[in-house]
Design an enzyme around this catalytic site. Structure first.
Site, short mmCIF file in Angstrom:
data_model
loop_
_atom_site.label_atom_id
_atom_site.label_comp_id
_atom_site.label_asym_id
_atom_site.label_seq_id
_atom_site.Cartn_x
_atom_site.Cartn_y
_atom_site.Cartn_z
CE LYS A 22 3.77 3.39 5.66
NZ LYS A 22 4.59 3.43 4.37
CG ASP A 56 1.71 -0.51 1.42
OD1 ASP A 56 0.71 -0.57 0.53
OD2 ASP A 56 2.75 -0.96 1.10
#
Length: 323
Positions: A194, A212
């Site tokens: 991420k 996320d």
């Protein structure tokens, strides 16, 4: 945003975002029968995305309606791409909501953003980067002093360890520069896929999907996938959209999740993509009540960045201690 290569949408110059609660007619979609952003109630129950009313179901020729056919993969892909196009119209100014001036600052800010808001990170990083402007400076920091600077972001001891480790790795292995490859970034302490995709997409212009909590929640609500694992979600979404859309898609979905499609009480009645949402009705469907749930610029409030892009239509966030 001063140094981001993709910090603002390619649609800059379009009018500011569509107001999610204007009550204007929303485009007809393939994911649900609603025709307006705040669907009118019929018989006391919304007709969009909700379960059919039991006990008084409509009949045709004395026979109950057959259940709706499951959505095909092709139909889902078309609906997903339409959602992306609609979000591009709603948020032409979508951008990363972390303040940064270079790849190193974005990398550190993204590590700090775990388990806290981007706003709190943005309020904390000015003092951090004033004290440690380069990887060499940060690698030589006294841990206890850094902990005090980043304490407002929570988990400050673990985050200090990550920042010290990644700074030392940048100094020793990459000549003090943040690498522009995923394989190199994920080797740094505290950096996963991420974080790496955030840095690649917004500091280097390399397309990436940022999965996320907001992104994962919305793509499951929209029935693009039922996967929970972020890596699997990333792979599924990557197959739906062309690579050129990945970074901006991430911003748009996250923007929508923070402003309208909240985790506990989504503002369904003020959602401009309600006709495309198979989960319509999970949140507040009354338009007036839903409008009160809108956040940030959609609700007339400050955003998360102290230094937002020039085309951002909302108010800058206050500095730490200013409100």
């Amino acid at each position: 945003m001063s140094s981001s290569k993709s910090g603002s949408s390619g649609t800059t110059g379009k009018p500011a975002a569509k107001a999610a609660a204007t009550g204007a007619k929303a485009p007809a979609g393939t994911g649900g029968p609603a025709k307006t952003r705040g669907p009118a109630k019929t018989g006391g129950s919304a007709r969009t995305g909700g379960s059919p009313k039991t006990g008084s179901s409509a009949k045709t020729g004395g026979r109950a309606k057959a259940p709706a056919k499951p959505e095909s993969h092709l139909a889902m892909v078309r609906r997903a791409r339409r959602i992306n196009r609609e979000l591009a119209e709603i948020y032409p100014y979508a951008h990363p909501e972390l303040d940064f001036r270079n790849p190193f600052e974005l990398l550190c800010a993204t590590v700090l953003s775990a388990q806290t808001t981007d706003l709190r990170v943005n309020q904390t990083t000015p003092a951090l980067f004033a004290a440690y402007p380069t990887p060499e400076d940060m690698a030589a920091a006294v841990p206890e002093e850094m902990e005090e600077l980043i304490r407002p972001t929570g988990f400050f001891r673990a985050k200090t360890k990550s920042l010290l480790g990644l700074s030392a790795a940048l100094r020793d292995e990459f000549g003090g520069e943040v690498p522009g490859r995923l394989d190199d970034l994920v080797k740094l302490p505290g950096v996963g896929r991420k974080t790496a995709n955030v840095v690649l997409g917004n500091a280097f212009g390399v397309p990436g999907i940022t999965v996320d909590t907001h992104f994962g929640r919305l793509v499951r609500r929209w029935k693009w996938t039922d996967e929970e694992d972020p890596v699997k979600v990333e792979a599924v979404v990557a197959d739906i959209f062309p690579k050129s859309e990945w970074t901006m898609l991430s911003h748009r979905v996250i923007f929508h999740g923070r402003r309208v499609c909240h985790a506990r009480k989504p503002a369904c009645g003020a959602c401009p993509i309600a006709p495309l949402c198979p989960s319509y009705g999970e949140g507040e469907t009354d338009p007036e009540k839903a409008r009160k749930l809108l956040k940030y610029e959609m609700g007339g409030q400050p955003g998360q960045r102290l230094s937002p892009p020039a085309d951002y239509p909302g108010k800058p966030a206050p500095a730490l201690g200013a409100g």
